[in-house]
Design an enzyme around this catalytic site. Sequence first.
Site, PDB file in Angstrom:
ATOM      1  N   GLY A   9       0.823  -1.211   0.000  1.00 38.06           N
ATOM      2  CA  GLY A   9       0.000   0.000   0.000  1.00 38.06           C
ATOM      3  C   GLY A   9       0.851   1.253   0.000  1.00 38.06           C
ATOM      4  O   GLY A   9       1.702   1.436   0.877  1.00 38.06           O
ATOM      5  N   GLY A  11      -0.303   4.395   0.308  1.00 39.09           N
ATOM      6  CA  GLY A  11      -1.047   5.516   0.877  1.00 39.09           C
ATOM      7  C   GLY A  11      -0.222   6.234   1.931  1.00 39.09           C
ATOM      8  O   GLY A  11       1.007   6.142   1.970  1.00 39.09           O
ATOM      9  N   PHE A  12      -0.899   6.945   2.829  1.00 41.85           N
ATOM     10  CA  PHE A  12      -0.191   7.736   3.835  1.00 41.85           C
ATOM     11  C   PHE A  12       0.643   6.865   4.768  1.00 41.85           C
ATOM     12  O   PHE A  12       1.780   7.203   5.097  1.00 41.85           O
ATOM     13  CB  PHE A  12      -1.192   8.563   4.650  1.00 41.85           C
ATOM     14  CG  PHE A  12      -1.877   9.638   3.852  1.00 41.85           C
ATOM     15  CD1 PHE A  12      -1.173  10.712   3.356  1.00 41.85           C
ATOM     16  CD2 PHE A  12      -3.235   9.560   3.586  1.00 41.85           C
ATOM     17  CE1 PHE A  12      -1.791  11.704   2.613  1.00 41.85           C
ATOM     18  CE2 PHE A  12      -3.869  10.541   2.837  1.00 41.85           C
ATOM     19  CZ  PHE A  12      -3.146  11.615   2.352  1.00 41.85           C
ATOM     20  N   GLU A 169     -19.207  17.289   1.673  1.00 43.30           N
ATOM     21  CA  GLU A 169     -18.385  18.016   0.712  1.00 43.30           C
ATOM     22  C   GLU A 169     -18.902  17.856  -0.713  1.00 43.30           C
ATOM     23  O   GLU A 169     -18.899  18.809  -1.498  1.00 43.30           O
ATOM     24  CB  GLU A 169     -16.932  17.550   0.840  1.00 43.30           C
ATOM     25  CG  GLU A 169     -16.282  18.049   2.130  1.00 43.30           C
ATOM     26  CD  GLU A 169     -15.023  17.296   2.524  1.00 43.30           C
ATOM     27  OE1 GLU A 169     -14.364  17.731   3.492  1.00 43.30           O
ATOM     28  OE2 GLU A 169     -14.702  16.284   1.883  1.00 43.30           O
ATOM     29  N   ASP A 298      -6.437   2.670   7.176  1.00 46.00           N
ATOM     30  CA  ASP A 298      -7.826   2.208   7.207  1.00 46.00           C
ATOM     31  C   ASP A 298      -7.945   0.712   7.444  1.00 46.00           C
ATOM     32  O   ASP A 298      -9.031   0.216   7.731  1.00 46.00           O
ATOM     33  CB  ASP A 298      -8.527   2.554   5.890  1.00 46.00           C
ATOM     34  CG  ASP A 298      -8.759   4.043   5.732  1.00 46.00           C
ATOM     35  OD1 ASP A 298      -8.868   4.725   6.757  1.00 46.00           O
ATOM     36  OD2 ASP A 298      -8.826   4.518   4.587  1.00 46.00           O
ATOM     37  N   ALA A 314      -6.464  10.891   7.388  1.00 39.88           N
ATOM     38  CA  ALA A 314      -5.095  11.010   6.897  1.00 39.88           C
ATOM     39  C   ALA A 314      -4.078  11.286   8.005  1.00 39.88           C
ATOM     40  O   ALA A 314      -3.012  10.656   8.027  1.00 39.88           O
ATOM     41  CB  ALA A 314      -5.030  12.090   5.815  1.00 39.88           C
TER      42      ALA A 314
END
Length: 430
Positions: A9, A11-12, A169, A298, A314
Amino acid sequence: MKKRVVIVGGGFTGLNAARILSNRKDVEVTLIDRKNYHLFQPLLYQVAMAALGEGDIATPLRNMLAGQDNVTVFKGAVSNVDLDARKVMTDFGDIEYDYLVLACGAQHHYFGNNQWEEFAPGLKNLAQASEIRRRVMEAYEAAERTSDPKERKKQLTFVIVGGGPTGVELAGSIGEMSRYTLSKFYRHIDPKLTRIFIVEAAERILGTFSPELSSKATRELEKLGVQVWTSSMVSDVDADGVQIGRERIEAATVLWAAGVKASEIGANMGVETDRSGRIIVEQDLSLPGHAEVFVGGDQACFILKNGSTLPGMAPAAMQEGNAIGRTILDDLNGKPRKPFKYRDKGQMATIGRNRAIVEIGNLKFSGTLAWFTWLLVHIYYLSTFKHRVFVLMQWGWSYFTFGHGARLIVNKDWRFYPERKTAPCDERDS
């Protein structure tokens, strides 16, 4: 010998762990991701609403890790992990590891009704953002063409299922776009006819925020023409709208923002997970019984001291990635492990231009100050300086002109020469 660290992964969590372990002579890092880029997901909704382009929030992983001599990046999919043999099974072969970091992220959750995805796409990657943008813009195009008032009403009705930050949003962006932007370019659309619904099963939207801020967000949404339906559970979704108990909303566009579930790797591995599929971890983010395996982002279920779980945001994922990287280094240096300590940096959500809410501990505020705070925080956390400059320029232009970016409709059909279906041979031709 070098210790082999495999990170699943980009991601962050995965990216921050790789950076902590970079340029170490005693560590060999392999990062695997289905995509070849790192995505700044907090701004993904702006790509879906044509405020930003795909390249504004995504950066190739190889570019970001180009200066890290001990890091190798592979584009591929991981199907399972053999914990006993310490092997990661991928679509390009098995990879052995000494340490494993699982940060595969999450996907939207239809609570047993996956057939709804066809009619209500979620928002977790660039392809879904592009599809949402296409559906929203196609609805306006169809409304512009039709002379049937009933059909135009349906095309100008948008339903967002889920009242979390993403749903709010999306709804706020559609409201602003219809009233301040699209009305200048479409001749037969009255922006007052645009109907936007947020359908939320809980008693209020933005349930993780204080009731005070949740109420303020609701009022700001209503100013943009958004109708908020709370305590409303969706019972069915089809091509013509949504069913909510005995009530129905006819809508050409339905968007899903109601829930997420973790990657299925945890279930494939046979380890303990929570109801959302997140892997339950120890206080140092390691897998129970396997100290060499870490889980973050996550995909991890980290239980806080008050009994709640770490939110899937995040800032939390970044902190987890940094902590996992440091824990591996402590192991290599013979130091004892430290439990992960989460620093709560608060939460925020934007509703539209000069409309946002911010909650940091006991500090709560909304309005223009909250909106500028949201803007600065998101600019700061973008991956590169180039992205920060470009996004700031784009937002500045949008702020003063009430304009949006390229509202392009890109269809999936890309062939000039569609593949023909070959008719079965007639016996007389043989």
